[in-house]
Design a protein around this motif. Structure first.
Motif, PDB file in Angstrom:
ATOM      1  N   ASN A 146       0.829  -1.194   0.000  1.00 49.41           N
ATOM      2  CA  ASN A 146       0.000   0.000   0.000  1.00 49.41           C
ATOM      3  C   ASN A 146       0.871   1.254   0.000  1.00 49.41           C
ATOM      4  O   ASN A 146       1.663   1.464   0.922  1.00 49.41           O
ATOM      5  N   HIS A 147       0.726   2.046  -1.056  1.00 49.97           N
ATOM      6  CA  HIS A 147       1.486   3.295  -1.183  1.00 49.97           C
ATOM      7  C   HIS A 147       0.566   4.485  -1.390  1.00 49.97           C
ATOM      8  O   HIS A 147       1.037   5.578  -1.704  1.00 49.97           O
ATOM      9  N   SER A 159      -3.286   0.596  -2.914  1.00 49.71           N
ATOM     10  CA  SER A 159      -2.036   0.416  -3.642  1.00 49.71           C
ATOM     11  C   SER A 159      -2.130   1.074  -5.020  1.00 49.71           C
ATOM     12  O   SER A 159      -3.089   1.802  -5.308  1.00 49.71           O
ATOM     13  N   ASP A 256       2.969  -5.850   2.680  1.00 52.86           N
ATOM     14  CA  ASP A 256       4.026  -5.123   1.970  1.00 52.86           C
ATOM     15  C   ASP A 256       5.150  -6.094   1.635  1.00 52.86           C
ATOM     16  O   ASP A 256       5.986  -6.406   2.474  1.00 52.86           O
TER      17      ASP A 256
END
Length: 355
Positions: A146-147, A159, A256
């Motif tokens: 998740n960014h 994400s 992640d």
């Protein structure tokens, strides 16, 4: 180390050798190596051999099942859900695409989702596959870290969640769209770091909302969505379709894989395949796409614009150029791969390039 240029065959041999050294069956290692090489061939250098050290770490940590039982767990005439049994994502998604193509032959359209898959490289690899059968492909995936926070937030719950589409043509290069729902895919951030380059403003911001330009400090901020709140909404919908619908991870459940090499990721992807023959003569459709492509390419341009590109054209040109002249590998990545080869006890990429 200095950058090098290697033939696609040498690159594929190196990748395959790395996987077989860790116990992946020969046929599986060859298939994953071919797809990773295709990624680099088309210029998707954030998803090709750059990912090899990361994949090997997951295999060594037990985070990848080297002998998965990839199987269908839900099925109707025009759909299926494939359980990847935590195998390499390239293998799981390839199986899903094959099933979707066969179902589309009968039903005209087919949707196949995956659960317990893993990172599978660039989305376009799989959206392109149906083109060989006079079919078009739409691909969706949940990213492997998740960014992206919800619009206006700082808690990263989404994400890059990519979308890809492969549209067949008659004579022109196929129209192939491959895009993250963020301004840049995280793989591009990693590639910038390996090349020692800064990120453009607009890719990432820090937690105070200021531009983040150093890719080595990417962990201090987050990616921005395309189109502001619209990209956030699109990332959410793609994740629900590719992840939640098939029983795969989404939101806080996403692992992640850049930081955790052992925990099962339960990655979800989905492929929608449409058989052109179900709608009429495929030749007529492909001819119409050719005409539209030429109209767009030949349309009036703004001052200073040399050419109007169609989605997939630049990747098509890179693929042809790299096949003839070799695939460029950045110096920072060459060093990483050299160390990896020494750790695995296999011939380094530089030697395979000379073979």
């Amino acid at each position: 180390m200095n950058s090098i240029t290697v033939s696609p065959e040498a690159l594929q041999r190196f990748i395959q050798s790395a996987f077989t050294s860790q116990g992946l069956p020969e046929a599986d290692a060859a298939q994953v190596a071919r797809l990773m090489t295709e990624a680099d061939l088309q210029g998707s250098d954030g998803h090709g051999v750059i990912r090899l050290p990361q994949y090997i770490k997951r295999i060594q940590a037990g985070g990848i099942n080297k002998h998965p039982n990839i199987h269908v767990v839900q099925e109707r005439a025009a759909m299926a859900v494939v359980d990847g049994d935590n195998g390499m994502g390239h293998l799981v998604v390839s199986r899903a695409v094959d099933i979707a193509i066969e179902k589309a032959r009968t039903c005209g359209v087919a949707w196949v989702g995956t659960r317990y898959s893993n990172h599978a490289g660039p989305a376009s690899l799989y959206a392109r596959r149906p083109l060989e059968h006079d079919m078009l492909g739409l691909y969706f995936a949940v990213g492997n870290a998740n960014h992206l926070p919800p619009w206006g937030g700082t808690d990263m719950l989404l994400s890059t969640n990519p979308i890809a589409a492969g549209i067949p043509t008659a004579e022109e290069p196929p129209v192939v769209l491959d895009m993250a729902t963020t301004v840049a895919a995280y793989g591009k951030v990693k590639a910038k770091a390996k090349r020692g380059e800064q990120m453009p403003a607009g890719w990432m911001i820090d937690r105070q909302g200021k531009p983040l330009l150093d890719p080595n400090k990417a962990g201090e901020g987050f990616l921005l969505p395309i189109g502001d709140h619209k990209g956030y909404g699109l990332a959410l919908i793609v994740g629900l379709l590719a992840g939640t619908l098939g029983g795969a991870a989404m939101g806080r459940d996403v692992i992640d894989f850049n930081a955790d090499f052992k925990t099962t990721t339960n990655t979800g992807q989905a492929i929608l395949v449409i058989d052109l023959a179900a709608f009429g003569d495929p030749a007529l459709f492909k001819g119409a796409v050719d005409k539209l492509v030429r109209d767009i390419r030949g349309s009036d341009r703004l001052p200073g614009v040399e050419r109007i590109w169609l989605p997939g054209e630049q990747s098509h040109e890179k693929r042809n150029r790299y096949r003839e002249n070799g695939v460029p590998i950045a110096g920072g990545l060459v060093g990483d791969l050299h160390k990896l080869a020494a750790d695995l006890g296999i011939a380094p990429l530089e030697e395979m390039a000379l073979a």
